[in-house]
Design a protein around this motif. Sequence first.
Motif, PDB file in Angstrom:
ATOM      1  N   VAL A 115      -5.570   7.301   3.140  1.00  0.00           N
ATOM      2  CA  VAL A 115      -4.948   6.008   2.807  1.00  0.00           C
ATOM      3  C   VAL A 115      -3.428   6.145   2.798  1.00  0.00           C
ATOM      4  O   VAL A 115      -2.716   5.282   3.320  1.00  0.00           O
ATOM      5  CB  VAL A 115      -5.463   5.487   1.440  1.00  0.00           C
ATOM      6  CG1 VAL A 115      -4.656   4.297   0.963  1.00  0.00           C
ATOM      7  CG2 VAL A 115      -6.935   5.138   1.532  1.00  0.00           C
ATOM      8  N   VAL A 116      -2.925   7.229   2.223  1.00  0.00           N
ATOM      9  CA  VAL A 116      -1.476   7.460   2.179  1.00  0.00           C
ATOM     10  C   VAL A 116      -0.920   7.540   3.599  1.00  0.00           C
ATOM     11  O   VAL A 116       0.086   6.903   3.922  1.00  0.00           O
ATOM     12  CB  VAL A 116      -1.146   8.743   1.381  1.00  0.00           C
ATOM     13  CG1 VAL A 116       0.287   9.176   1.601  1.00  0.00           C
ATOM     14  CG2 VAL A 116      -1.411   8.527  -0.100  1.00  0.00           C
ATOM     15  N   ALA A 120       0.711   4.121  -2.403  1.00  0.00           N
ATOM     16  CA  ALA A 120       0.584   5.495  -1.906  1.00  0.00           C
ATOM     17  C   ALA A 120       1.523   6.429  -2.661  1.00  0.00           C
ATOM     18  O   ALA A 120       1.171   7.575  -2.938  1.00  0.00           O
ATOM     19  CB  ALA A 120       0.875   5.542  -0.408  1.00  0.00           C
ATOM     20  N   LEU A 177      -7.978   9.660  -0.360  1.00  0.00           N
ATOM     21  CA  LEU A 177      -6.695   9.105  -0.796  1.00  0.00           C
ATOM     22  C   LEU A 177      -5.559   9.525   0.137  1.00  0.00           C
ATOM     23  O   LEU A 177      -4.658   8.735   0.421  1.00  0.00           O
ATOM     24  CB  LEU A 177      -6.398   9.536  -2.237  1.00  0.00           C
ATOM     25  CG  LEU A 177      -7.290   8.918  -3.307  1.00  0.00           C
ATOM     26  CD1 LEU A 177      -7.002   9.542  -4.667  1.00  0.00           C
ATOM     27  CD2 LEU A 177      -7.128   7.411  -3.358  1.00  0.00           C
ATOM     28  N   ASP A 178      -5.613  10.755   0.623  1.00  0.00           N
ATOM     29  CA  ASP A 178      -4.586  11.213   1.563  1.00  0.00           C
ATOM     30  C   ASP A 178      -4.645  10.445   2.874  1.00  0.00           C
ATOM     31  O   ASP A 178      -3.616  10.153   3.484  1.00  0.00           O
ATOM     32  CB  ASP A 178      -4.719  12.712   1.819  1.00  0.00           C
ATOM     33  CG  ASP A 178      -4.211  13.551   0.663  1.00  0.00           C
ATOM     34  OD1 ASP A 178      -3.363  13.057  -0.110  1.00  0.00           O
ATOM     35  OD2 ASP A 178      -4.664  14.700   0.519  1.00  0.00           O
ATOM     36  N   THR A 218       0.825  -1.196   0.000  1.00  0.00           N
ATOM     37  CA  THR A 218       0.000   0.000   0.000  1.00  0.00           C
ATOM     38  C   THR A 218       0.866   1.255   0.000  1.00  0.00           C
ATOM     39  O   THR A 218       0.489   2.274  -0.580  1.00  0.00           O
ATOM     40  CB  THR A 218      -0.957   0.004   1.217  1.00  0.00           C
ATOM     41  OG1 THR A 218      -1.663  -1.234   1.240  1.00  0.00           O
ATOM     42  CG2 THR A 218      -1.948   1.132   1.140  1.00  0.00           C
ATOM     43  N   VAL A 267     -12.513  13.007  -2.736  1.00  0.00           N
ATOM     44  CA  VAL A 267     -11.691  11.899  -3.241  1.00  0.00           C
ATOM     45  C   VAL A 267     -10.239  12.075  -2.798  1.00  0.00           C
ATOM     46  O   VAL A 267      -9.601  11.129  -2.314  1.00  0.00           O
ATOM     47  CB  VAL A 267     -11.791  11.804  -4.785  1.00  0.00           C
ATOM     48  CG1 VAL A 267     -10.743  10.869  -5.347  1.00  0.00           C
ATOM     49  CG2 VAL A 267     -13.181  11.350  -5.197  1.00  0.00           C
ATOM     50  N   ILE A 268      -9.699  13.282  -2.930  1.00  0.00           N
ATOM     51  CA  ILE A 268      -8.309  13.525  -2.531  1.00  0.00           C
ATOM     52  C   ILE A 268      -8.148  13.357  -1.025  1.00  0.00           C
ATOM     53  O   ILE A 268      -7.150  12.785  -0.566  1.00  0.00           O
ATOM     54  CB  ILE A 268      -7.837  14.916  -2.994  1.00  0.00           C
ATOM     55  CG1 ILE A 268      -7.706  14.937  -4.509  1.00  0.00           C
ATOM     56  CG2 ILE A 268      -6.508  15.267  -2.358  1.00  0.00           C
ATOM     57  CD1 ILE A 268      -7.257  16.262  -5.067  1.00  0.00           C
ATOM     58  N   ILE A 305      -0.150   7.038  -5.862  1.00  0.00           N
ATOM     59  CA  ILE A 305      -1.294   7.915  -5.620  1.00  0.00           C
ATOM     60  C   ILE A 305      -0.823   9.351  -5.438  1.00  0.00           C
ATOM     61  O   ILE A 305      -1.393  10.288  -5.996  1.00  0.00           O
ATOM     62  CB  ILE A 305      -2.107   7.438  -4.394  1.00  0.00           C
ATOM     63  CG1 ILE A 305      -2.847   6.145  -4.716  1.00  0.00           C
ATOM     64  CG2 ILE A 305      -3.078   8.513  -3.922  1.00  0.00           C
ATOM     65  CD1 ILE A 305      -3.459   5.463  -3.500  1.00  0.00           C
ATOM     66  N   VAL A 325      -2.008  12.342  -7.725  1.00  0.00           N
ATOM     67  CA  VAL A 325      -2.768  13.432  -7.116  1.00  0.00           C
ATOM     68  C   VAL A 325      -2.013  14.745  -7.259  1.00  0.00           C
ATOM     69  O   VAL A 325      -2.600  15.791  -7.537  1.00  0.00           O
ATOM     70  CB  VAL A 325      -3.088  13.115  -5.639  1.00  0.00           C
ATOM     71  CG1 VAL A 325      -3.545  14.342  -4.884  1.00  0.00           C
ATOM     72  CG2 VAL A 325      -4.133  12.026  -5.559  1.00  0.00           C
TER      73      VAL A 325
END
Length: 134
Positions: A121-122, A21, A118-119, A17, A114-115, A24, A28
């Motif tokens: 998750v990062v 990331a 995703l952040d 991941t 969405v961002i 991603i 992004v």
Amino acid sequence: MSVSEYPSTEQRFAGGTSMAAAIIMVTVGVIQFFQGIAAVAENDVFVVGVDYVYKFDLTTWGWIHLVLGALVAIVGLALFTGAGWARVSAIIVAAISILANFLWLPYYPVWSLVIIALDVVVIWAVSTWNPEKV
């Protein structure tokens, strides 16, 4: 190799991941950079709604997204190395990105959410990954 020397499932998942990331973050960052260009160019891409407490000029938001997008992409590229400084930088930059996109919600709500997701998750991936255990 004994069983205890194998990385745990959580570490393998976090390592994979974390590489995702990095991808991603680069993606992004590039998209935020282009979003910043669109805002600076003052196209009719963005609709400014009702007055908002954190309202800035659209050009100001464009410059914020230009700089933040470049920073996110650069840190995402550095994250591929797995270096400690890159991991700490990724967490800090992702947190700043969450804040900036929260404030950007009235202009582009779906993309901002969405961002932000995703952040998150990062941050999770980078904070739980221990490269020495993989």
